[in-house]
Design a protein around this motif. Structure first.
Motif, PDB file in Angstrom:
ATOM      1  N   PHE A 258       0.823  -1.208   0.000  1.00  0.00           N
ATOM      2  CA  PHE A 258       0.000   0.000   0.000  1.00  0.00           C
ATOM      3  C   PHE A 258       0.862   1.264   0.000  1.00  0.00           C
ATOM      4  CE2 PHE A 258      -2.326   3.349   2.281  1.00  0.00           C
ATOM      5  CZ  PHE A 258      -3.399   3.499   1.412  1.00  0.00           C
ATOM      6  N   TYR A 259       1.843   1.320   0.883  1.00  0.00           N
ATOM      7  CA  TYR A 259       2.633   2.548   1.003  1.00  0.00           C
ATOM      8  C   TYR A 259       3.703   2.673  -0.077  1.00  0.00           C
ATOM      9  CZ  TYR A 259       0.298   3.635   5.344  1.00  0.00           C
ATOM     10  OH  TYR A 259      -0.666   3.953   6.276  1.00  0.00           O
ATOM     11  N   ARG A 260       3.936   1.610  -0.824  1.00  0.00           N
ATOM     12  CA  ARG A 260       4.811   1.706  -1.992  1.00  0.00           C
ATOM     13  C   ARG A 260       4.000   1.815  -3.285  1.00  0.00           C
ATOM     14  NH1 ARG A 260       9.541   3.921  -0.982  1.00  0.00           N
ATOM     15  NH2 ARG A 260      11.195   2.489  -0.346  1.00  0.00           N
ATOM     16  N   ASP A 261       2.689   2.093  -3.130  1.00  0.00           N
ATOM     17  CA  ASP A 261       1.799   2.382  -4.264  1.00  0.00           C
ATOM     18  C   ASP A 261       1.572   1.187  -5.184  1.00  0.00           C
ATOM     19  OD1 ASP A 261       1.476   5.078  -3.485  1.00  0.00           O
ATOM     20  OD2 ASP A 261       3.375   5.602  -4.449  1.00  0.00           O
ATOM     21  N   PHE A 262       1.556  -0.014  -4.600  1.00  0.00           N
ATOM     22  CA  PHE A 262       1.231  -1.208  -5.372  1.00  0.00           C
ATOM     23  C   PHE A 262      -0.179  -1.720  -5.067  1.00  0.00           C
ATOM     24  CE2 PHE A 262       5.902  -1.356  -5.340  1.00  0.00           C
ATOM     25  CZ  PHE A 262       6.152  -1.552  -6.681  1.00  0.00           C
ATOM     26  N   GLY A 263      -0.950  -0.957  -4.341  1.00  0.00           N
ATOM     27  CA  GLY A 263      -2.294  -1.410  -3.990  1.00  0.00           C
ATOM     28  C   GLY A 263      -2.299  -2.172  -2.688  1.00  0.00           C
ATOM     29  N   HIS A 264      -3.145  -3.181  -2.588  1.00  0.00           N
ATOM     30  CA  HIS A 264      -3.242  -4.002  -1.390  1.00  0.00           C
ATOM     31  C   HIS A 264      -2.837  -5.436  -1.720  1.00  0.00           C
ATOM     32  CE1 HIS A 264      -4.938  -1.344   1.655  1.00  0.00           C
ATOM     33  NE2 HIS A 264      -5.688  -0.807   0.703  1.00  0.00           N
ATOM     34  N   LEU A 265      -2.564  -6.191  -0.687  1.00  0.00           N
ATOM     35  CA  LEU A 265      -2.199  -7.596  -0.866  1.00  0.00           C
ATOM     36  C   LEU A 265      -3.320  -8.367  -1.535  1.00  0.00           C
ATOM     37  CD1 LEU A 265      -0.025  -9.757  -0.259  1.00  0.00           C
ATOM     38  CD2 LEU A 265      -1.204 -10.182   1.905  1.00  0.00           C
ATOM     39  N   MET A 266      -4.531  -8.050  -1.148  1.00  0.00           N
ATOM     40  CA  MET A 266      -5.711  -8.656  -1.771  1.00  0.00           C
ATOM     41  C   MET A 266      -6.812  -7.606  -1.798  1.00  0.00           C
ATOM     42  SD  MET A 266      -6.946 -11.183   1.326  1.00  0.00           S
ATOM     43  CE  MET A 266      -5.371 -12.028   1.331  1.00  0.00           C
ATOM     44  N   PRO A 267      -7.730  -7.714  -2.757  1.00  0.00           N
ATOM     45  CA  PRO A 267      -8.811  -6.723  -2.833  1.00  0.00           C
ATOM     46  C   PRO A 267      -9.761  -6.856  -1.654  1.00  0.00           C
ATOM     47  CG  PRO A 267      -9.177  -8.511  -4.398  1.00  0.00           C
ATOM     48  CD  PRO A 267      -7.810  -8.732  -3.818  1.00  0.00           C
ATOM     49  N   LEU A 268      -9.550  -6.014  -0.633  1.00  0.00           N
ATOM     50  CA  LEU A 268     -10.280  -6.179   0.616  1.00  0.00           C
ATOM     51  C   LEU A 268     -11.567  -5.364   0.683  1.00  0.00           C
ATOM     52  CD1 LEU A 268      -7.264  -6.068   3.092  1.00  0.00           C
ATOM     53  CD2 LEU A 268      -8.448  -8.079   2.215  1.00  0.00           C
ATOM     54  N   GLY A 269     -11.697  -4.339  -0.152  1.00  0.00           N
ATOM     55  CA  GLY A 269     -12.855  -3.465  -0.042  1.00  0.00           C
ATOM     56  C   GLY A 269     -12.842  -2.759   1.300  1.00  0.00           C
ATOM     57  N   ASP A 270     -13.927  -2.886   2.031  1.00  0.00           N
ATOM     58  CA  ASP A 270     -14.023  -2.250   3.343  1.00  0.00           C
ATOM     59  C   ASP A 270     -13.629  -3.184   4.479  1.00  0.00           C
ATOM     60  OD1 ASP A 270     -17.037  -0.546   2.288  1.00  0.00           O
ATOM     61  OD2 ASP A 270     -14.946   0.128   2.240  1.00  0.00           O
TER      62      ASP A 270
ATOM     63  N   GLY B  68     -16.520 -20.155  18.266  1.00  0.00           N
ATOM     64  CA  GLY B  68     -17.340 -18.950  18.262  1.00  0.00           C
ATOM     65  C   GLY B  68     -16.519 -17.707  18.561  1.00  0.00           C
ATOM     66  N   LEU B  69     -15.589 -17.811  19.519  1.00  0.00           N
ATOM     67  CA  LEU B  69     -14.730 -16.674  19.853  1.00  0.00           C
ATOM     68  C   LEU B  69     -13.794 -16.328  18.698  1.00  0.00           C
ATOM     69  CD1 LEU B  69     -13.855 -17.629  23.533  1.00  0.00           C
ATOM     70  CD2 LEU B  69     -15.165 -15.614  22.813  1.00  0.00           C
ATOM     71  N   PHE B  70     -13.246 -17.353  18.054  1.00  0.00           N
ATOM     72  CA  PHE B  70     -12.351 -17.087  16.933  1.00  0.00           C
ATOM     73  C   PHE B  70     -13.098 -16.417  15.786  1.00  0.00           C
ATOM     74  CE2 PHE B  70      -9.977 -18.190  13.076  1.00  0.00           C
ATOM     75  CZ  PHE B  70      -8.715 -17.725  13.431  1.00  0.00           C
ATOM     76  N   LEU B  71     -14.323 -16.891  15.521  1.00  0.00           N
ATOM     77  CA  LEU B  71     -15.137 -16.262  14.477  1.00  0.00           C
ATOM     78  C   LEU B  71     -15.497 -14.829  14.854  1.00  0.00           C
ATOM     79  CD1 LEU B  71     -17.509 -19.201  13.468  1.00  0.00           C
ATOM     80  CD2 LEU B  71     -15.618 -18.227  12.128  1.00  0.00           C
TER      81      LEU B  71
ATOM     82  N   PHE C  92     -12.298  -8.043  13.020  1.00  0.00           N
ATOM     83  CA  PHE C  92     -11.348  -7.535  12.032  1.00  0.00           C
ATOM     84  C   PHE C  92     -12.072  -7.110  10.751  1.00  0.00           C
ATOM     85  CE2 PHE C  92      -6.855  -8.955  13.215  1.00  0.00           C
ATOM     86  CZ  PHE C  92      -7.143  -8.983  14.576  1.00  0.00           C
ATOM     87  N   HIS C  93     -12.910  -8.008  10.257  1.00  0.00           N
ATOM     88  CA  HIS C  93     -13.592  -7.754   8.988  1.00  0.00           C
ATOM     89  C   HIS C  93     -14.491  -6.525   9.071  1.00  0.00           C
ATOM     90  CE1 HIS C  93     -15.678  -8.454   5.214  1.00  0.00           C
ATOM     91  NE2 HIS C  93     -16.831  -8.395   5.871  1.00  0.00           N
ATOM     92  N   GLY C  94     -15.196  -6.398  10.174  1.00  0.00           N
ATOM     93  CA  GLY C  94     -16.166  -5.314  10.316  1.00  0.00           C
ATOM     94  C   GLY C  94     -15.588  -4.013  10.809  1.00  0.00           C
ATOM     95  N   ASN C  95     -14.257  -3.986  11.060  1.00  0.00           N
ATOM     96  CA  ASN C  95     -13.613  -2.753  11.543  1.00  0.00           C
ATOM     97  C   ASN C  95     -14.280  -2.216  12.802  1.00  0.00           C
ATOM     98  OD1 ASN C  95     -11.428  -2.095   9.584  1.00  0.00           O
ATOM     99  ND2 ASN C  95     -13.137  -2.112   8.122  1.00  0.00           N
ATOM    100  N   TRP C  96     -14.583  -3.130  13.746  1.00  0.00           N
ATOM    101  CA  TRP C  96     -15.107  -2.692  15.027  1.00  0.00           C
ATOM    102  C   TRP C  96     -14.033  -1.896  15.751  1.00  0.00           C
ATOM    103  CZ3 TRP C  96     -17.248  -8.048  17.070  1.00  0.00           C
ATOM    104  CH2 TRP C  96     -18.195  -8.522  16.158  1.00  0.00           C
ATOM    105  N   HIS C  97     -14.436  -1.196  16.789  1.00  0.00           N
ATOM    106  CA  HIS C  97     -13.446  -0.421  17.546  1.00  0.00           C
ATOM    107  C   HIS C  97     -12.397  -1.375  18.139  1.00  0.00           C
ATOM    108  CE1 HIS C  97     -11.519   2.256  20.395  1.00  0.00           C
ATOM    109  NE2 HIS C  97     -12.147   3.262  19.813  1.00  0.00           N
ATOM    110  N   ASP C  98     -11.146  -0.948  18.063  1.00  0.00           N
ATOM    111  CA  ASP C  98     -10.038  -1.809  18.473  1.00  0.00           C
ATOM    112  C   ASP C  98     -10.182  -2.353  19.888  1.00  0.00           C
ATOM    113  OD1 ASP C  98      -8.938  -1.293  16.038  1.00  0.00           O
ATOM    114  OD2 ASP C  98      -7.154  -0.254  16.781  1.00  0.00           O
ATOM    115  N   LEU C  99     -10.722  -1.586  20.808  1.00  0.00           N
ATOM    116  CA  LEU C  99     -10.740  -1.986  22.221  1.00  0.00           C
ATOM    117  C   LEU C  99     -11.584  -3.233  22.462  1.00  0.00           C
ATOM    118  CD1 LEU C  99     -10.911   1.528  23.881  1.00  0.00           C
ATOM    119  CD2 LEU C  99      -9.070  -0.159  24.162  1.00  0.00           C
ATOM    120  N   TRP C 100     -12.541  -3.521  21.579  1.00  0.00           N
ATOM    121  CA  TRP C 100     -13.360  -4.724  21.773  1.00  0.00           C
ATOM    122  C   TRP C 100     -12.541  -6.002  21.611  1.00  0.00           C
ATOM    123  CZ3 TRP C 100     -17.552  -4.334  24.342  1.00  0.00           C
ATOM    124  CH2 TRP C 100     -18.368  -3.209  24.229  1.00  0.00           C
TER     125      TRP C 100
END
Length: 383
Positions: free
Chosen positions: A38-50, A254-257, A263-271
């Motif tokens: 990303f910071y070398r302007d090659f995009g992302h490792l995979m197309p992650l969207g949001d 269930g906890l791992f999911l 991660f996927h939903g970009n919840w607040h980090d503290l959770w």
């Protein structure tokens, strides 16, 4: 099962936690692959969207810190709950130093060599980031492991080693925690954990962007508060709190999911802190299918070499950061990303497979022979 799982003799070897540490290290590797692209302007490792599935990978460092507090008590708690002597303190400090410093010093030496030699052959690699990453003024803080105490306004040298410095100084405070919490009730332990959580929240919200991505500036405090929660968490484990529920395979899954959803939903980090905490307890309790799967030799080996994976990928980060723009051009196709990811991951794992026995284990054994350690403390330190 006993009402105090931590007092069994010999102590339980927590294989699943070792393996999960390897999974966490690998996730951080993918996170830093994405940072390079990303910071070398090659995009992302995979197309992650949001999705933050890769972009939130820095949160696995909090798993390391929580797990560190938990495991430090597992290894040394018995010694600190009895009469603490000078020898107890020496054993603890030397044991931790011999565990983390040799490989840290090795990777730092490799990068000093890399930064000295590469410009002689490829002078075009020297850019603004070069002068920051390889700033000689930052060498003392890296050598003294004070590189997470706001001494500089940037990451430097092995950029992942800030967490090693943070953890080292958390160990120093951890000695007091091991004494204070060893014989306390769960009410007192919960109070200490609650204070650490409050301080962690305050730390996050004291920043312009309220995330847990706190590294070179106040990374020590991030580690200390996580570490304190981890030490307190062990007091719940040793009393088998919620054992009947958390030991179930379905609960861990269930906890791992939930972590993946976080991660996927970009919840607040503290959770992530309560999720990781419950997941550590679930892994420590589990003796069924999850434990058997995580004991699979290749996965367990990944956990054993996870410290080498973590530090060596910081070396390869620098190699790819500076050389990738010379070898490739943007934009990256999916095949290009596959080639890059395979090369980065393959080199990281192969180098870690070498540094684990040759640097990490050999140095630890040599240094510990200089002092007489109680056999029990050495036998327990497998995680």
């Amino acid at each position: 099962m006993s009402s105090d799982v931590a007092t069994q003799s010999p102590p339980v070897y927590l294989t699943a936690l070792t393996t999960m540490r390897g999974v966490a290290a690998l996730w951080v590797v993918f996170f830093h692959m994405d940072v390079i692209l990303f910071y070398r302007d090659f995009g992302h490792l995979m197309p992650l969207g949001d999705s933050g599935l890769v972009a939130k990978g820095y949160l696995w460092v909090d798993f390391f810190f929580l797990l560190s507090g938990f495991i430090i008590y597992h290894i040394y708690g018995g010694q600190f709950s009895r009469n603490v002597t000078g020898r107890t303190l020496v054993n603890f400090i030397w044991g931790r130093f011999s565990r983390i410093y040799p490989l840290h010093l090795f990777t730092l030496a490799v990068l000093i060599g890399f930064s000295s030699l590469l410009p002689l052959f490829l002078p075009s690699v020297v850019d603004d980031s070069w002068t920051l990453y390889f700033d000689t003024a930052a060498l003392p803080s890296n050598l003294l492991l004070t590189n997470a105490m706001n001494q500089h306004s940037y990451l430097s040298w092995n950029i992942v080693s800030w967490s090693i410095g943070a953890e080292w100084w958390a160990y120093m405070g951890g000695m007091l925690l091991l004494v204070l919490l060893g014989r306390r009730s769960l009410v007192v332990t919960s109070g200490v954990m609650g204070l650490a959580a409050i301080f962690l929240v305050g730390l996050v919200y004291s920043r312009a962007e309220p995330t847990l991505d706190i590294t070179f500036d106040r990374g020590f405090f991030r580690c200390l508060f996580d570490f304190t929660i981890g030490v307190g968490l062990y007091q719940f484990y040793r009393r088998s709190v919620a054992f009947a529920w958390l030991k179930k395979d379905t609960v861990f899954l269930g906890l791992f999911l939930a972590v993946v959803a976080h991660f996927h939903g970009n919840w607040h980090d503290l959770w992530i802190i309560p999720l990781f905490s419950m997941m550590i307890l679930a892994l420590a309790y589990n003796r069924d299918l999850v434990a058997r799967c995580l004991a699979w030799t290749p996965l367990h080996y990944l956990g054993k070499i996870s410290y080498s994976v973590y530090l060596m990928h910081g070396v390869w980060f620098m190699v790819f950061w500076f050389l990738l723009p010379l070898w490739a051009s943007a934009p990256f196709s999916p095949l290009d990303r596959l080639h890059f990811g395979s090369a980065f991951l393959g080199l990281t794992l192969m180098s870690a497979a070498l540094t684990y026995p040759l640097i990490e284990v050999r140095s630890r054994r040599y240094l510990r022979q200089k002092f007489t350690f109680p056999r029990s403390s050495l036998a327990k330190e497998k995680i």
